[in-house]
Design an enzyme around this catalytic site. Structure first.
Site, mmCIF file in Angstrom:
data_model
loop_
_atom_site.group_PDB
_atom_site.id
_atom_site.type_symbol
_atom_site.label_atom_id
_atom_site.label_comp_id
_atom_site.label_asym_id
_atom_site.label_seq_id
_atom_site.Cartn_x
_atom_site.Cartn_y
_atom_site.Cartn_z
ATOM 1 C CG ASN A 16 -3.906 -0.336 -12.903
ATOM 2 O OD1 ASN A 16 -3.577 -0.475 -11.278
ATOM 3 N ND2 ASN A 16 -3.200 -1.064 -14.045
ATOM 4 N N GLY B 277 0.596 -1.212 0.526
ATOM 5 C CA GLY B 277 0.232 0.354 0.172
ATOM 6 C C GLY B 277 0.623 1.245 -0.384
ATOM 7 C CB THR B 278 4.267 2.749 -1.024
ATOM 8 O OG1 THR B 278 4.188 1.888 -2.624
ATOM 9 C CG2 THR B 278 4.794 1.179 -0.013
ATOM 10 C CG ASN B 279 1.464 3.489 -6.311
ATOM 11 O OD1 ASN B 279 1.961 3.678 -6.031
ATOM 12 N ND2 ASN B 279 1.648 1.868 -5.920
ATOM 13 C CG MET C 271 -1.680 -7.878 -6.605
ATOM 14 S SD MET C 271 -1.144 -7.114 -8.166
ATOM 15 C CE MET C 271 0.699 -5.756 -7.479
ATOM 16 C CG HIS D 85 1.371 -1.624 -15.551
ATOM 17 N ND1 HIS D 85 1.356 -2.802 -15.193
ATOM 18 C CD2 HIS D 85 2.375 -2.024 -16.303
ATOM 19 C CE1 HIS D 85 1.890 -4.056 -15.365
ATOM 20 N NE2 HIS D 85 2.404 -3.088 -16.064
ATOM 21 C CB ILE E 202 -8.568 -10.293 -12.583
ATOM 22 C CG1 ILE E 202 -6.895 -10.898 -12.363
ATOM 23 C CG2 ILE E 202 -9.299 -10.311 -14.222
ATOM 24 C CD1 ILE E 202 -6.679 -10.311 -14.012
HETATM 25 C C1 GAR Z 1 2.995 -0.741 -7.756
HETATM 26 O O1 GAR Z 1 4.632 -0.829 -8.244
HETATM 27 C C2 GAR Z 1 2.020 -1.043 -8.260
HETATM 28 O O2 GAR Z 1 2.116 -0.388 -9.323
HETATM 29 C C3 GAR Z 1 1.774 -2.053 -8.639
HETATM 30 O O3 GAR Z 1 2.035 -2.896 -7.684
HETATM 31 C C4 GAR Z 1 3.052 -2.195 -7.039
HETATM 32 C C5 GAR Z 1 1.905 -2.404 -5.119
HETATM 33 O O4 GAR Z 1 2.950 -2.088 -4.406
HETATM 34 N N1 GAR Z 1 0.742 -3.105 -9.572
HETATM 35 C C6 GAR Z 1 0.910 -3.501 -10.372
HETATM 36 O O5 GAR Z 1 1.458 -4.405 -10.897
HETATM 37 C C7 GAR Z 1 -0.517 -3.572 -11.239
HETATM 38 N N2 GAR Z 1 -0.381 -5.094 -12.583
HETATM 39 P P1 GAR Z 1 1.990 -0.808 -3.396
HETATM 40 O O6 GAR Z 1 0.610 -2.005 -3.018
HETATM 41 O O7 GAR Z 1 3.221 -1.117 -2.325
HETATM 42 O O8 GAR Z 1 0.848 0.151 -3.563
#
Ligand code: GAR
Length: 202
Positions: free
Chosen positions: A109, A13-15, A92, A111, A94
């Site tokens: 989203n 969940g850093t985003n 993650m 990516h 679908i």
């Molecule tokens: C992030 O790098 C995001 O871009 C990627 O998963 C990570 C989640 O990190 N998403 C994908 O690959 C989607 N196809 P987070 O939980 O720390 O935000």
């Protein structure tokens, strides 16, 4: 009224944190994170939600007999809370056309590559960076795009390039792409879309 946003998560969940921090700094004036929806109960993102007093809910795909039943349950939760916009931030699970078609240009989203490179089925998380390093590209980055029925195939909203360095590992590269691109782009794109929806609402 601010656009009501749900953030869908599966992991660290850093985003999500980048969005929370941006909202606190006043950088998402057109939207408000009203809900965090997690695909599993071990996601650290849930702790981040709790620490910031954001309501959260866990909905597990395996608890439903079908994809449609799962998606209908998610839709009901969103409708109950008046959610207008969805952000997939490391989500993650679908989502099929049954779900995406219900929120046209209302799901975004993030990516971790420059779409159309290293995207689509099987390209998620660290795998994306492994693939970029294996190919030997010298530049990668991140993309924020609208979500439709094609995995990573919706219209691009924002992109940012990040340089690959010679001794990069997937983990080192992932962190650089997050710091230099994802955490900056995602809040910007969310504000753009939230503002557009706010305007459409009148
Ligand atoms: C992030 O790098 C995001 O871009 C990627 O998963 C990570 C989640 O990190 N998403 C994908 O690959 C989607 N196809 P987070 O939980 O720390 O935000």
């Amino acid at each position: 009224m601010k656009t009501k946003i749900a953030v869908f998560v599966s992991g660290g969940g850093t985003n999500l944190q980048a969005l929370i921090d941006a909202e606190k700094r006043g950088e998402i004036p057109s939207g408000k994170i009203e809900l965090v929806l997690a695909s599993n109960d071990t996601a650290y993102a849930l702790t981040r939600a709790a620490e910031n007093n954001i309501p959260s809910v866990v909905v597990k795909r395996k608890e439903f007999d079908s994809q449609i039943a799962y998606e209908e349950a998610v839709k009901t939760i969103l409708a109950e809370r008046g959610i207008e916009m969805i952000v997939l931030a490391g989500f993650m699970s679908i989502l099929s056309e049954n779900f995406t078609a219900a929120y046209p240009k209302r799901i975004v989203n993030v990516h971790p590559s420059l779409i159309p490179s290293f995207c689509g089925k099987g390209f998620y998380g660290l795998h994306v960076h492994e693939a970029a390093l294996a190919y030997g590209v010298k530049v990668t980055g991140a993309t924020v795009h609208y979500v439709n029925e094609i995995p990573d195939g919706g219209e691009i909203i924002l992109q940012k390039a990040v340089e690959i360095q010679e001794d990069d590992t997937p983990e080192v590269l992932q962190k650089r792409v997050m710091e230099q691109a994802e955490w900056i782009l995602l809040p910007k794109a969310v504000e753009m879309v939230a503002a557009k929806l706010q305007k459409e609402r009148g």
